[in-house]
Design an enzyme around this catalytic site. Structure first.
Site, PDB file in Angstrom:
ATOM      1  N   GLY A 189       0.855  -1.198   0.000  1.00 54.23           N
ATOM      2  CA  GLY A 189       0.000   0.000   0.000  1.00 54.23           C
ATOM      3  C   GLY A 189       0.880   1.233   0.000  1.00 54.23           C
ATOM      4  O   GLY A 189       1.636   1.466   0.921  1.00 54.23           O
ATOM      5  N   THR A 190       0.808   2.005  -1.073  1.00 49.78           N
ATOM      6  CA  THR A 190       1.808   3.066  -1.251  1.00 49.78           C
ATOM      7  C   THR A 190       1.340   4.092  -2.241  1.00 49.78           C
ATOM      8  O   THR A 190       0.473   3.827  -3.067  1.00 49.78           O
ATOM      9  CB  THR A 190       3.057   2.430  -1.893  1.00 49.78           C
ATOM     10  OG1 THR A 190       3.555   1.431  -1.060  1.00 49.78           O
ATOM     11  CG2 THR A 190       4.148   3.438  -2.141  1.00 49.78           C
TER      12      THR A 190
END
Lengths: 201, 279
Positions: free
Chosen positions: B69-70
């Site tokens: 998640g980025t």
């Protein structure tokens, strides 16, 4: 989602390909060049994931060059190169297949003949007068069936290719604003036009 | 001999009977160059049950979800390259960390970003750093960005189908000027002027594409990189924390700032309100 199509005319081969690289809903790049020259007078329009596209074409190019270096500059004919490509696909098929569908076109300067070969990832190969890879085939094959004839000139060939591009931009769900068109004839491989310059990086 | 017994602190239990054995030679730490398997009866079944690929939500049913998640982005402009990232790490709905360093400093002239599996990114980019250093020692010159990105892409190709998850941008300034490459776990390697990777990348692209110009000044480019990450962290649940921003110049990379995106939110809110008041 790649669109690649090609036709053979009297004196050469024209290949066109879209210029996008996308994954899921995102377009990563819009100026890719998917038509790779294999030698001075052959080129390969490729469709498939970027990794296989690059690795496979690099491998073929290196081996074609190696043949020339080992044989005092003797060049491979289009037919020989196409069969080598097919053989590579076939050998890899049951080990780690290359997921590339391609159209290989070339001009043999010695007997002044143009050749176009349709190959898919399962290593099937057939010489053709024109060919289309991907979803584009649903839209463009009929245009080629209607308009292609023996003895076309380069200008007539380019017009047919442009008709195909227009049809895709009208009816294909996936927007493909940029196409690159290359031609191979007596003088060798050169780019006729592109949507966005592949060298602009 | 009495000497060895006195020095024994009990660790020999786990190591081996031979006093010459240590943790490395006994194999307890694994062999660095070998591909280790879990020490269970059926390694294949264990792997597929517990190590589903961390791409997308394939690890949804697992006890332990992978950290991902980025939002990361990088773009080239006339003044060099801006690399701007967030710092949140999520395992499913749990925010594992708010201070992850997603820009990996490979060497003073090369930067790599981290998106996808945190473990995969940090391990393989560190491995890339080792390979770059070996290149330097063998060839007595710094490695080019094209070669460095190709080394990483080749590694990714070798492990194709093994479930690695990594979407990274390799950037730096070499003899040919500033260069930016996108490399991912499929073996894709693209050479371009602007990329954004991660769950929040679409939000970042929105701001980036709309306001990008090649002739941005350095201050404008830094502001654009900062805003694009802020907007992505606002809309994407899996992005947040700090905005770490780097500027790649001819002399190497420079870290510009590390700002909490929450502070940016109130700063931009005030900015908007003041602008509306004066209109």
């Amino acid at each position: 989602m790649d669109s690649v199509f090609a036709l053979r005319y009297d004196g050469g081969v024209i290949i066109a390909a879209d210029q996008a690289n996308a994954r899921s809903i995102l377009v990563y790049q819009n100026n890719l060049d998917k038509i790779i020259p294999l030698s001075s007078h052959t080129m390969m329009g490729m469709s498939g994931p970027n990794s296989d596209l690059v690795n496979f074409s690099d491998f073929i190019r290196a081996n074609v060059k190696l043949y020339e270096l080992m044989n005092n500059g003797a060049t491979l004919t289009t037919d020989a190169q196409a069969n080598f490509v097919r053989g590579t696909l076939a050998t890899a098929l049951r080990k780690g297949p290359y997921q590339v569908n391609l159209l290989l076109g070339g001009f043999d300067v010695a007997d002044k003949k143009a050749g176009l070969y349709y190959m898919d990832y399962m290593a099937s190969m057939h010489p053709v007068n024109f060919g289309v890879q991907g979803y584009a085939s649903n839209f463009c094959l009929s245009i080629f069936d209607r308009d292609w004839k023996e003895g076309l000139t380069q200008e007539e060939g380019v017009k047919i290719v442009e008709k195909c591009i227009n049809e895709l931009q009208t009816r294909f769900l996936v927007a493909q604003p940029n196409f690159i068109i290359k031609v191979v004839d007596e003088k060798g491989v050169r780019t006729l036009s592109f949507g966005e310059d592949p060298a602009d990086v | 001999m009495i000497g060895n017994d006195i020095l024994d602190i009990g660790s020999k239990k786990n190591v081996g009977d031979d006093p010459g054995d240590n943790l490395y030679t006994s194999g307890a730490l694994g062999t660095p160059t070998a591909f280790g398997l879990p020490r269970v009866d059926d390694p294949a079944a264990y792997c597929s049950a517990n190590f589903a690929s961390c791409c997308g939500d394939k690890d949804k049913g697992q006890e332990l979800k992978f950290a991902k998640g980025t939002t990361t982005l990088a773009f080239k402009f006339n003044g060099g390259i801006i690399v701007s990232v967030d710092s949140r790490s999520t395992m499913g709905a749990y925010v594992a960390s708010g201070t992850v360093k997603k820009v990996i400093e490979i060497n003073p002239f090369l930067l790599g970003t981290m998106a996808g599996g945190a473990a995969d990114c940090s391990f393989w980019e560190r491995n890339l750093g080792q390979q770059c250093r070996m290149y330097e020692l063998r060839n007595r010159r710094r490695i080019s960005v094209a070669a460095a990105s190709k080394l990483l892409a080749n590694t990714m190709n070798a492990y194709k189908g093994y479930g690695l998850s990594m979407g990274t941008m390799i950037t730096g300034w070499d003899e040919t000027g500033p260069q930016l490459y996108y490399v991912d776990n499929d073996g894709t390697r693209l050479h371009g002027k602007m990329f954004s990777v991660g769950s929040g990348s679409t939000y970042a692209y929105g701001v980036l594409d709309t306001y990008y110009r090649e002739d941005l000044t350095v201050e404008e480019a830094i502001d654009l990189g900062k805003r694009a990450i802020y907007h992505a962290t606002y809309r994407d649940a899996m992005s947040g924390g700090l905005n770490n921003l780097y500027h790649v110049t001819k002399e190497g990379w420079v870290k510009i700032h590390s700002i909490d995106v929450n502070d940016l939110h109130y700063m931009y809110k005030d900015e908007k309100e003041n602008a509306m008041v004066t209109d």
